[in-house]
Motif scaffolding. Structure first.
Motif, PDB file in Angstrom:
ATOM      1  N   GLU A 135       0.786  -1.893  17.215  1.00 52.88           N
ATOM      2  CA  GLU A 135      -0.029  -2.249  15.777  1.00 52.88           C
ATOM      3  C   GLU A 135       0.244  -0.790  15.062  1.00 52.88           C
ATOM      4  O   GLU A 135      -0.750  -1.598  14.220  1.00 52.88           O
ATOM      5  CB  GLU A 135      -1.367  -2.093  16.916  1.00 52.88           C
ATOM      6  N   ASN A 136       1.011  -0.046  15.749  1.00 48.60           N
ATOM      7  CA  ASN A 136       0.431   1.326  14.686  1.00 48.60           C
ATOM      8  C   ASN A 136       2.005   1.582  14.451  1.00 48.60           C
ATOM      9  O   ASN A 136       2.433   2.277  13.483  1.00 48.60           O
ATOM     10  CB  ASN A 136      -0.452   2.340  15.049  1.00 48.60           C
ATOM     11  N   ALA A 137       3.089   1.495  14.770  1.00 50.88           N
ATOM     12  CA  ALA A 137       4.137   1.587  14.878  1.00 50.88           C
ATOM     13  C   ALA A 137       5.075   1.503  13.773  1.00 50.88           C
ATOM     14  O   ALA A 137       6.261   2.006  12.432  1.00 50.88           O
ATOM     15  CB  ALA A 137       5.621   1.416  15.753  1.00 50.88           C
ATOM     16  N   GLY A 138       4.950   0.152  13.134  1.00 49.96           N
ATOM     17  CA  GLY A 138       5.081  -0.003  12.103  1.00 49.96           C
ATOM     18  C   GLY A 138       5.150   0.317  10.973  1.00 49.96           C
ATOM     19  O   GLY A 138       6.266  -0.233   9.944  1.00 49.96           O
ATOM     20  N   GLN A 139       3.933   0.706  11.013  1.00 52.94           N
ATOM     21  CA  GLN A 139       3.720   1.204   9.591  1.00 52.94           C
ATOM     22  C   GLN A 139       4.450   2.877   9.023  1.00 52.94           C
ATOM     23  O   GLN A 139       4.652   3.531   7.893  1.00 52.94           O
ATOM     24  CB  GLN A 139       2.644   2.263   9.499  1.00 52.94           C
ATOM     25  N   VAL A 140       5.452   3.125  10.757  1.00 57.66           N
ATOM     26  CA  VAL A 140       5.699   4.681  10.223  1.00 57.66           C
ATOM     27  C   VAL A 140       7.514   4.079   9.307  1.00 57.66           C
ATOM     28  O   VAL A 140       7.366   3.262  10.566  1.00 57.66           O
ATOM     29  CB  VAL A 140       6.253   4.837  11.730  1.00 57.66           C
ATOM     30  N   SER A 141       7.957   4.532   8.725  1.00 64.53           N
ATOM     31  CA  SER A 141       8.846   4.961   7.981  1.00 64.53           C
ATOM     32  C   SER A 141      10.496   5.671   8.683  1.00 64.53           C
ATOM     33  O   SER A 141      10.092   6.319   9.567  1.00 64.53           O
ATOM     34  CB  SER A 141       9.616   5.460   6.674  1.00 64.53           C
ATOM     35  N   PHE A 142      11.507   4.999   9.174  1.00 68.62           N
ATOM     36  CA  PHE A 142      12.621   5.458   9.816  1.00 68.62           C
ATOM     37  C   PHE A 142      13.359   5.189   9.325  1.00 68.62           C
ATOM     38  O   PHE A 142      14.253   4.692   7.997  1.00 68.62           O
ATOM     39  CB  PHE A 142      13.306   4.612  11.148  1.00 68.62           C
ATOM     40  N   THR A 143      14.368   6.860   9.161  1.00 68.92           N
ATOM     41  CA  THR A 143      15.784   6.239   8.756  1.00 68.92           C
ATOM     42  C   THR A 143      16.855   5.443   8.826  1.00 68.92           C
ATOM     43  O   THR A 143      17.371   4.732   8.559  1.00 68.92           O
ATOM     44  CB  THR A 143      15.664   7.816   8.760  1.00 68.92           C
ATOM     45  N   ASP A 144      16.473   5.274  10.170  1.00 66.51           N
ATOM     46  CA  ASP A 144      17.570   4.442  10.954  1.00 66.51           C
ATOM     47  C   ASP A 144      16.202   2.584  11.495  1.00 66.51           C
ATOM     48  O   ASP A 144      15.903   3.070  12.280  1.00 66.51           O
ATOM     49  CB  ASP A 144      18.268   4.418  11.682  1.00 66.51           C
ATOM     50  N   GLU A 145      16.131   1.834  11.069  1.00 69.43           N
ATOM     51  CA  GLU A 145      15.555   0.696  10.993  1.00 69.43           C
ATOM     52  C   GLU A 145      15.976   0.237  12.446  1.00 69.43           C
ATOM     53  O   GLU A 145      15.220  -0.353  13.331  1.00 69.43           O
ATOM     54  CB  GLU A 145      15.657  -0.742  10.109  1.00 69.43           C
ATOM     55  N   VAL A 146      16.916   0.079  12.827  1.00 68.82           N
ATOM     56  CA  VAL A 146      17.835  -0.107  13.682  1.00 68.82           C
ATOM     57  C   VAL A 146      17.473   0.862  15.416  1.00 68.82           C
ATOM     58  O   VAL A 146      16.390  -0.361  16.346  1.00 68.82           O
ATOM     59  CB  VAL A 146      18.831  -0.163  13.980  1.00 68.82           C
ATOM     60  N   LYS A 147      17.390   2.126  14.876  1.00 64.93           N
ATOM     61  CA  LYS A 147      16.875   3.123  15.968  1.00 64.93           C
ATOM     62  C   LYS A 147      14.885   2.367  16.004  1.00 64.93           C
ATOM     63  O   LYS A 147      14.751   2.047  17.530  1.00 64.93           O
ATOM     64  CB  LYS A 147      16.418   3.676  15.647  1.00 64.93           C
ATOM     65  N   LYS A 148      13.793   1.962  14.973  1.00 70.12           N
ATOM     66  CA  LYS A 148      12.835   1.918  15.182  1.00 70.12           C
ATOM     67  C   LYS A 148      13.358   0.860  16.010  1.00 70.12           C
ATOM     68  O   LYS A 148      11.576   0.217  16.513  1.00 70.12           O
ATOM     69  CB  LYS A 148      12.523   1.521  13.506  1.00 70.12           C
ATOM     70  N   LYS A 149      13.305  -0.374  15.590  1.00 74.84           N
ATOM     71  CA  LYS A 149      13.265  -2.113  16.027  1.00 74.84           C
ATOM     72  C   LYS A 149      13.319  -2.222  18.033  1.00 74.84           C
ATOM     73  O   LYS A 149      13.254  -2.663  18.521  1.00 74.84           O
ATOM     74  CB  LYS A 149      14.581  -3.124  15.228  1.00 74.84           C
ATOM     75  N   ASP A 150      14.579  -1.072  18.216  1.00 74.36           N
ATOM     76  CA  ASP A 150      14.786  -0.865  19.212  1.00 74.36           C
ATOM     77  C   ASP A 150      13.903  -0.188  19.727  1.00 74.36           C
ATOM     78  O   ASP A 150      13.743  -0.478  20.935  1.00 74.36           O
ATOM     79  CB  ASP A 150      15.945   0.006  20.018  1.00 74.36           C
ATOM     80  N   LEU A 151      12.694   0.708  20.074  1.00 73.73           N
ATOM     81  CA  LEU A 151      11.694   1.349  20.405  1.00 73.73           C
ATOM     82  C   LEU A 151      11.125   0.489  20.101  1.00 73.73           C
ATOM     83  O   LEU A 151       9.979   0.264  21.545  1.00 73.73           O
ATOM     84  CB  LEU A 151      11.170   2.396  18.937  1.00 73.73           C
ATOM     85  N   LEU A 152      10.160  -0.684  19.327  1.00 75.18           N
ATOM     86  CA  LEU A 152       9.832  -0.863  19.381  1.00 75.18           C
ATOM     87  C   LEU A 152       9.767  -2.715  20.503  1.00 75.18           C
ATOM     88  O   LEU A 152       8.980  -2.754  21.391  1.00 75.18           O
ATOM     89  CB  LEU A 152       9.010  -2.051  18.200  1.00 75.18           C
ATOM     90  N   ALA A 153      11.449  -2.750  20.692  1.00 74.68           N
ATOM     91  CA  ALA A 153      11.446  -3.517  21.229  1.00 74.68           C
ATOM     92  C   ALA A 153      12.101  -3.377  23.851  1.00 74.68           C
ATOM     93  O   ALA A 153      11.263  -4.068  24.232  1.00 74.68           O
ATOM     94  CB  ALA A 153      12.905  -4.176  21.532  1.00 74.68           C
ATOM     95  N   GLN A 154      11.298  -1.139  23.095  1.00 72.80           N
ATOM     96  CA  GLN A 154      11.164  -1.097  24.394  1.00 72.80           C
ATOM     97  C   GLN A 154       9.610  -1.448  24.740  1.00 72.80           C
ATOM     98  O   GLN A 154       9.575  -1.935  26.164  1.00 72.80           O
ATOM     99  CB  GLN A 154      11.191   0.748  24.797  1.00 72.80           C
ATOM    100  N   ALA A 155       8.743  -0.526  23.909  1.00 77.34           N
ATOM    101  CA  ALA A 155       7.912  -1.341  24.421  1.00 77.34           C
ATOM    102  C   ALA A 155       6.909  -2.825  24.531  1.00 77.34           C
ATOM    103  O   ALA A 155       6.271  -2.663  25.214  1.00 77.34           O
ATOM    104  CB  ALA A 155       6.770  -0.895  23.143  1.00 77.34           C
TER     105      ALA A 155
END
Length: 553
Positions: free
Chosen positions: A114-134
């Motif tokens: 619910e909250n991590a989507g608002q955080v900017s990442f330098t690497d969006e692939v890494k962000k997607k991977d983290l959310l996919a883990q959850a």
């Protein structure tokens, strides 16, 4: 907002078990606020890391891998720790709990998603991977609860008040669809390989989808997930079977995912539940003699076949070599965690005139079956004499399960039979046994029975047996649990011949008599049709008035 524990989830690095990388370098905080959190990549990493704590089972953590088989015929818990024993003997009720029903981990995952989507990442692939883990962890929790309880409240947001979470049960089919959809979303975004040991990657999410689909009878989907795991080209059977379950085997290419532990950081503290009384252990989960009897002889014949060579007085002699890699048996050469060599003796009440602390009835914490699991215990030198601060990483998914899933589905569909035999031969010979006599298993029913037995022997002590008995059917369509979970568990009685040089012939067992019947009878298993599902605890029913109890409890 509920506080998040910034956990140091122990993941063993390739550089050594004592090292940790950025996965664990979290800043401890007591309280987190939306105003100060969810600002940086590190915040998201820490929050996802928090989802990993005991994600297999929030109540018993990685211990569930071992305890779960105590709900079946192949493992036994004398003390009834965490009520697993109550499941096998049919005495479970709303006062019993095995810990599968919990929203703690789900809430943590909801918080991330619910909250991590608002955080900017330098690497969006890494962000997607983290959310996919959850997302994967949340899907696993719902799969576990749905399988064991048959429909649970579906909560995907963050209820502010307790009343907001008092939802009625969603249907079992609705939860299934949610789990499958979540896993599909996660699989698309997960890395092919984990960034570091302990992180969920594609193989883990696919393994969850494979197991869930198999359990729920969606065979085509289970087969596709199994093939997709094969196509990752990351996993293969480990020829060093016992090492795979030890500290030295954490990087085995057979392991898809293991529950991580690191000494001094996030130690595995349940070694004490594995060992016997003499070594200061509690023998909380031990194999049964009924399980031992499933193993073939070294010639491939079952113990009740004509000319098998089975000797009930020496039941451990000349058996399938896999038995000796799975079970610690009376007469075996044994080295204690303190480095003291002895013959493992659970049969004699006294040795040399002195009381034997390992005798089956010597104490509450002695193995009441006279057996221990060899998996995870051997080599014993990996443990300190105190049996604390270990780095054992219990395996949640491994490649052998993938192969056995493919074999089982082929049998059920009655196709690709040569592949079934090839898989069984590969498993058996890799573990040291001989190939299958293909002429002997020449019908679908016979081959089905063999595949089921091979699955039990291969994955014993890893927590899958109860679920298999619930989902498998006999030739009349009844769950196997109705037969197998209504039998009596027996243990052996006799003596250990300390002068015998062959460890497999040292145990000299008494044949059943009226005099030893009382000692030999260990436990009466009990299963009624309503035991397909577990009961909700009274605590959960009190918390949620809209949560209706399963029938029969």
């Amino acid at each position: 907002m509920k506080a998040i524990k910034c956990l140091i989830i122990s993941v063993c690095l390739s550089g050594g078990l004592s090292a940790c990388d950025d996965f664990f370098d979290t800043v401890p905080n007591d309280q987190l606020s939306p105003a100060t959190f969810w600002k940086t990549e590190a915040d998201v990493i820490n929050a996802v890391t928090a989802c990993y704590e005991d994600w297999n089972n929030p109540a018993t953590g990685s211990s569930d891998v071992f305890f779960a088989d105590c709900m079946s015929d192949i493992a036994y818990s004398f003390t009834g720790s965490s009520s697993y024993k109550n499941v096998s003997n049919g005495s479970l009720s709303s006062t019993s709990t095995v810990g599968y029903y919990s929203y703690t981990t789900i809430r943590r995952c909801n918080l991330v998603l619910e909250n991590a989507g608002q955080v900017s990442f330098t690497d969006e692939v890494k962000k997607k991977d983290l959310l996919a883990q959850a997302r994967t962890i949340r899907a696993w929790r719902y799969f576990q609860m749905n399988f064991w309880y048959g429909g649970v409240p579906l909560i995907t947001n963050l209820p502010e008040l307790a009343e907001d979470a008092q939802l009625p049960r969603s249907s079992e089919d609705d939860i299934k669809k949610f789990v499958y959809d979540e896993l599909d979303l996660a699989i698309a975004d997960l890395n092919r390989k984990p960034e570091e040991r302990g992180r969920i990657a594609k193989g883990t999410a696919l393994a969850i989808k494979m197991r869930a689909s198999l359990y729920w009878g969606d065979l085509e989907q289970a087969m596709k997930a199994a093939r997709d795991i094969q196509n990752l080209d990351l996993y293969k059977l480990d020829p060093d079977f016992l090492t795979m379950f030890s500290e030295a085997g954490v990087d085995s290419e057979e392991i898809i995912y293991a529950m991580q532990h690191v000494k001094d950081t996030y130690a595995f503290d349940n070694a004490v539940r594995m060992f016997n009384n003499q070594d200061g252990g509690w023998a909380s989960w031990v194999p049964t003699q009924n399980f031992v009897d499933m193993y073939e002889m070294s010639n491939g014949k079952t113990i009740d076949e004509e000319d098998s060579g089975y000797d009930p007085i020496h039941p451990f002699y000349n058996r399938d070599p896999r038995l000796y890699k799975t079970v610690i048996y009376p007469g075996m050469d044994f080295v204690s965690p303190a480095g003291v060599k002895r013959i493992f003796n659970t049969l004699d009440k006294k040795i040399g005139g002195s009381a034997n602390a390992d005798f089956m009835d010597a104490a509450t914490n002695a193995s009441h079956t006279g057996l221990l699991w060899a998996k995870y215990i051997l080599p014993t030198t990996q443990f300190s004499p105190s049996l604390s601060n270990a780095a054992i990483c219990p395996i949640l998914f491994r490649y052998a399960e993938v192969l056995l899933t493919i074999a089982e589905i082929n049998v059920e569909k009655n196709e690709n039979i040569e592949e079934v035999f090839d898989i069984l031969d590969e498993l058996r010979t890799t573990r040291g046994h001989i190939v299958v006599d293909r002429n002997k298993y020449n019908t679908q029913d016979k081959l089905r029975e063999l595949v089921r037995k091979e699955r039990c022997l291969e994955l014993a002590g890893e927590g899958l047996r109860r679920a298999d008995l619930l989902r498998w059917r006999d030739t009349t369509g009844k769950p196997l649990a109705e037969t197998i979970m209504n039998q009596t568990l027996y243990r052996i009685s006799g003596t250990v011949d300390m002068k015998e040089t062959d460890p497999t012939r040292r145990a000299v067992i008494e044949l059943p008599t009226a005099e030893n019947e009382k000692f030999r009878k260990l436990e009466q298993l009990n299963y009624e049709p309503h035991n397909r599902y577990l009961p909700f605890t009274q605590t959960e029913l009190d918390r949620n008035p809209n949560l209706k109890q399963n029938e029969g409890y």
